[in-house]
Design a protein around this motif. Sequence first.
Motif, mmCIF file in Angstrom:
data_model
loop_
_atom_site.group_PDB
_atom_site.id
_atom_site.type_symbol
_atom_site.label_atom_id
_atom_site.label_comp_id
_atom_site.label_asym_id
_atom_site.label_seq_id
_atom_site.Cartn_x
_atom_site.Cartn_y
_atom_site.Cartn_z
ATOM 1 N N ALA A 1 6.502 -3.856 5.739
ATOM 2 C CA ALA A 1 6.722 -3.739 7.075
ATOM 3 C C ALA A 1 7.185 -2.356 7.662
ATOM 4 O O ALA A 1 7.461 -2.319 8.631
ATOM 5 N N GLY A 2 7.009 -1.348 6.575
ATOM 6 C CA GLY A 2 6.978 0.219 7.171
ATOM 7 C C GLY A 2 8.315 0.908 6.723
ATOM 8 O O GLY A 2 8.512 2.028 7.135
ATOM 9 N N THR A 3 9.164 0.173 6.069
ATOM 10 C CA THR A 3 10.367 0.932 5.371
ATOM 11 C C THR A 3 10.019 1.698 4.150
ATOM 12 O O THR A 3 9.266 1.116 3.306
ATOM 13 N N GLN B 1 0.845 -1.285 0.026
ATOM 14 C CA GLN B 1 -0.141 -0.058 -0.006
ATOM 15 C C GLN B 1 0.841 1.287 -0.002
ATOM 16 O O GLN B 1 2.181 1.080 0.145
ATOM 17 N N ALA B 2 0.209 2.282 -0.156
ATOM 18 C CA ALA B 2 1.004 3.741 -0.280
ATOM 19 C C ALA B 2 1.483 4.299 1.017
ATOM 20 O O ALA B 2 1.851 5.342 1.268
ATOM 21 N N GLY B 3 1.932 3.204 2.132
ATOM 22 C CA GLY B 3 2.264 3.605 3.252
ATOM 23 C C GLY B 3 1.084 4.301 4.145
ATOM 24 O O GLY B 3 0.109 4.492 3.674
ATOM 25 N N ASP B 4 1.470 4.602 5.396
ATOM 26 C CA ASP B 4 0.595 4.946 6.193
ATOM 27 C C ASP B 4 0.422 6.750 6.440
ATOM 28 O O ASP B 4 -0.329 7.292 7.268
ATOM 29 N N GLY B 5 1.150 7.209 5.575
ATOM 30 C CA GLY B 5 0.927 8.644 5.502
ATOM 31 C C GLY B 5 2.100 9.734 6.321
ATOM 32 O O GLY B 5 2.261 10.690 6.336
ATOM 33 N N ALA B 6 2.358 8.694 7.511
ATOM 34 C CA ALA B 6 3.522 9.675 8.404
ATOM 35 C C ALA B 6 4.738 9.936 7.387
ATOM 36 O O ALA B 6 5.487 9.109 6.835
ATOM 37 N N ARG B 7 5.455 11.031 7.590
ATOM 38 C CA ARG B 7 6.384 11.551 6.540
ATOM 39 C C ARG B 7 7.575 10.638 7.233
ATOM 40 O O ARG B 7 8.011 10.786 8.244
ATOM 41 N N ALA B 8 8.199 10.351 6.340
ATOM 42 C CA ALA B 8 9.568 9.370 6.599
ATOM 43 C C ALA B 8 10.871 10.459 6.192
ATOM 44 O O ALA B 8 11.869 10.127 6.757
ATOM 45 N N ILE B 9 10.680 11.056 5.145
ATOM 46 C CA ILE B 9 12.082 11.857 4.554
ATOM 47 C C ILE B 9 11.376 13.076 3.960
ATOM 48 O O ILE B 9 10.190 13.261 3.195
ATOM 49 N N GLU B 10 11.872 14.447 3.963
ATOM 50 C CA GLU B 10 11.579 15.332 3.300
ATOM 51 C C GLU B 10 12.847 16.303 2.910
ATOM 52 O O GLU B 10 14.054 16.382 3.429
ATOM 53 N N ALA B 11 12.968 16.307 1.303
ATOM 54 C CA ALA B 11 14.041 17.032 0.912
ATOM 55 C C ALA B 11 13.587 18.314 0.549
ATOM 56 O O ALA B 11 12.419 18.304 -0.496
ATOM 57 N N ARG B 12 14.206 19.263 0.683
ATOM 58 C CA ARG B 12 13.658 20.873 0.312
ATOM 59 C C ARG B 12 15.012 21.564 -0.534
ATOM 60 O O ARG B 12 16.080 21.744 -0.184
#
Lengths: 240, 452
Positions: A178-180, A5-16
Motif C-alpha cells: 500500500a506504499g508504506t 514490488q521494490a517500491g515506486d522509486g520516490a525517496r521516503a527516507i534518507e540517512a546521511r
Amino acid sequence: MALSQAGDGARAIEARSLSKSFDGRAALRDVSFTAGRGELLAVIGPNGAGKTTLLSLLAGVRAPDSGEITVPGEVGWVPQQAALYRRLTVAENLRLFARLEGLKDVEAAVARMLEQTGLGERRNDQVGTLSGGNQQRVNIAIGLLSRPAVLLLDEPSSGLDPRQRERLWEFVLGLAGAGTTVIYTTHHLYEAERYGNRLLVLADGERVFDGSADELHAAVGGGERDFEAAFVAFLREWGH
Amino acid sequence: MRWLLLKDLQILRRSPLVLALLIAYPVALGVLIGFALSGDGGKERVAFFNEVDPEEQFALGGEEEGIDRGIARGELCSRVECVDVDSREEAIEKVEDGDVIAALILPEDLLDKLESLASLNPQQPTVEVLVNEDDPVKADLVDDRIQALVTEANLLLSQRISDQAAGYLDLLIEGGTFALPLIDDIEILGLARSGVILDSIRAELRSPQARAALDRVIAFAEEARDNLDFALPLLGAIAEPIAVDKQTVSGGTSELDTFAIAIAATATLMFVTVLLVAGSLALEREENAYARITRGLVGPSGLLAEKIVLGVIASLAVTLLMLGVLTPIVSIEWSRAPLILAAIAAGGAGFAAFGAAIGCAAREVRASSLLAFMVSLPVAFLSLISSGTVSGAVFDVIELVRALFPFDPALDAIEGALDEAGPAVGLAILHLVAIVAAYALLARLALRRFAS
C-alpha cells in the motif's frame, strides 16, 4: 503470499553519515542509506552490529552524535519488545497512543487499526491476556496509528511461532504494497532474503553491504549453497 | 499529560491488590491511631491493688486523710489509666500478659508507716511495683513513669507533713488546742500568750533580781516566737523547694494527639506516594513503553510531571480517607481544611518527586520498591529524633539529613495545618517546593539512561 514490488522509486527516507557512541564505544559509524516508497529494507548483521541503534535513531528515540536523517512524512516505530500496557485493553492501548501522537480523529484511527490488524473482536480484552502474536500485532498497530510513510520494525517476528510469523509478514507485505516503506531488522536470514527488496548489512557499526540478496550471494562468488552460508562467508571476508 | 494520568488511574483500578492496599492501609492506620488516641488520652495502663483495709482511717498528725479514695488513687489515676485488680495474683497476671505496663501494690501496713512519719518513731513506707521489662524502651518508660508517680506521692506527703509541722509550730507560737488520740484535747498556752502572762507578772514583781530574771525569760520567749515565725515560711519552702517556671523559647508545639495524627498522615503519604510513583515510573520501563511515550507529544519532563501529579492525587485521596476515618474518633479541625489540603498536596508532591527519583534510579519495579523502603524508613526515624536526646554535633547532622528529604517538612506542614499551635505551614510548604524542584531535577537526569 505475494511479495511486494521494490517500491515506486520516490525517496521516503534518507540517512546521511549517522554515527552514535555509547560511553565512548562506537555503536554506529558513518552509516548512510536511502529507501524508496513502498520498499522493504532488511537490516541484518551479527549481534552488536548496530541494527537496533540505527532504528532508534531513525525513530527519533535517540539523537545521533553526527549525521542527518531526512524523512518527508511520519515515521512509525515498533520496538523489539511489545511496548504496551498489559492491564489496558487493546482499544485502550490504541486510544492512548493515538492521543499521545496528537491524532485528530482518535476513534477513527483506533477503528481503522482494529480492522487492519483483525483484532476487532479482541478490542476489549486486556493485552496481557493476548497471545504473543496478537500482542505483536497490537504493537505494530500502534506504530501504524499515524499512517506513517516509513515503518520501522525491530525484530518483529522475535518470539513468534511459524504460523504467527507468516501472518505477521502477510500483514507487513500488505502495508508495503500500500506504499508504506518498511525498514526491519531480523536475525532470521530467510526473512531478509524472502521479504526484503534490499538488504543493509551492518557489522561493528559500519555499513558493509547495501543491495539485494542475489547481489550479496554474488559478492561471495555465488558458490555458497544458500543465503545463510553466503552471508556467513561475506562476513568472514570482512573479518567478522 | 492528562491521558497518561488517565492511563495510570485505569491501570491502578485494574490492580486489585494495589488498590486494596491504597484503601486498606490508610483506613487501618486511621482506625488504629483513633483507638490508641481515644483510649483515655493515651495514658499508660497500670494495675492498682490496694491491700490496705478500706475501713482503716489514716491520720497524719491527728488529721484524718482518705488515702485510698483521696490522695493516692486520685493522684495515680490522674497520671495513668488505673486498672483495679482484686488480688496480687491478678496484678502479676496482667503485667505478664502485657495488659498493663506495671502493677502498683499498696501493702497492708502502708498507713501505719505513713502515720509513723509524723511520730517520734518514723518508719519508711514502701509501695510495691511489679513490672514486665520485656524490651528496653518499655523498661525505660515504666521506670520513668513509676519514678514520677513515686516522686509525686513523696512530694504530696512531704507537703502534708510540712503543713502538719507548721501547724505544730503555730500552736507553739500562738497557742490553742491539741488533740491526742485516746486522750482528751489538751490546751497549749503558746509563746505569745506566755509573753502576755509574763508581762503581767513582771509588773507585779518588786524584787529587782526577780525582775531581771523574768526579763531574761520574756526576752527568750520573744526571740523564740520571732524565730519560729521565720520557720513557718521556711517549712513551706522545704515542702516544695524547687518550682518550675517553663517558657517555650523555640518550636511551636501542638497537642500530642495532633502530633500523632500528623505522624500517621505523613507516614501514610510517604509509603503510598513514594511506592506508587517509583513503581509507576519503573513500570513504564518494564512495559517497554517509556521510549514510545516520550517520542510522542509527551517528553520525559512531561512524564515526570504526570507522575508527580499522580502522586499528589493519591496523597490527597489516601490522607483524606485516613483523616475521615479518624474524624468520629478524635477531633480534627475541619475549619482549617484549606490549609490541610495545601499541606497534604505539598507533602504529596515532595514524596512524589522523591519517589520519581527513586523510580528513575532503580529502573525496575521491585528494585524501586526495595530502594524506597530502604531510604524512606531511616529518614522517617531520623525525623522523629528530638533535639537534646543526642549530642549537638550528631543532631546537626540529623537536621541536615532531615532537610534533604520530604518527611520532616511534610510532617511540619501537616502538623501546622491540623493545629494552629503547630509549626509554620508556609515555611514547611516552601521547603517542600524546594525539595520537589531538587528531586525532579535528579529524576530528570536519571531518565537519560532510562531508555537504555
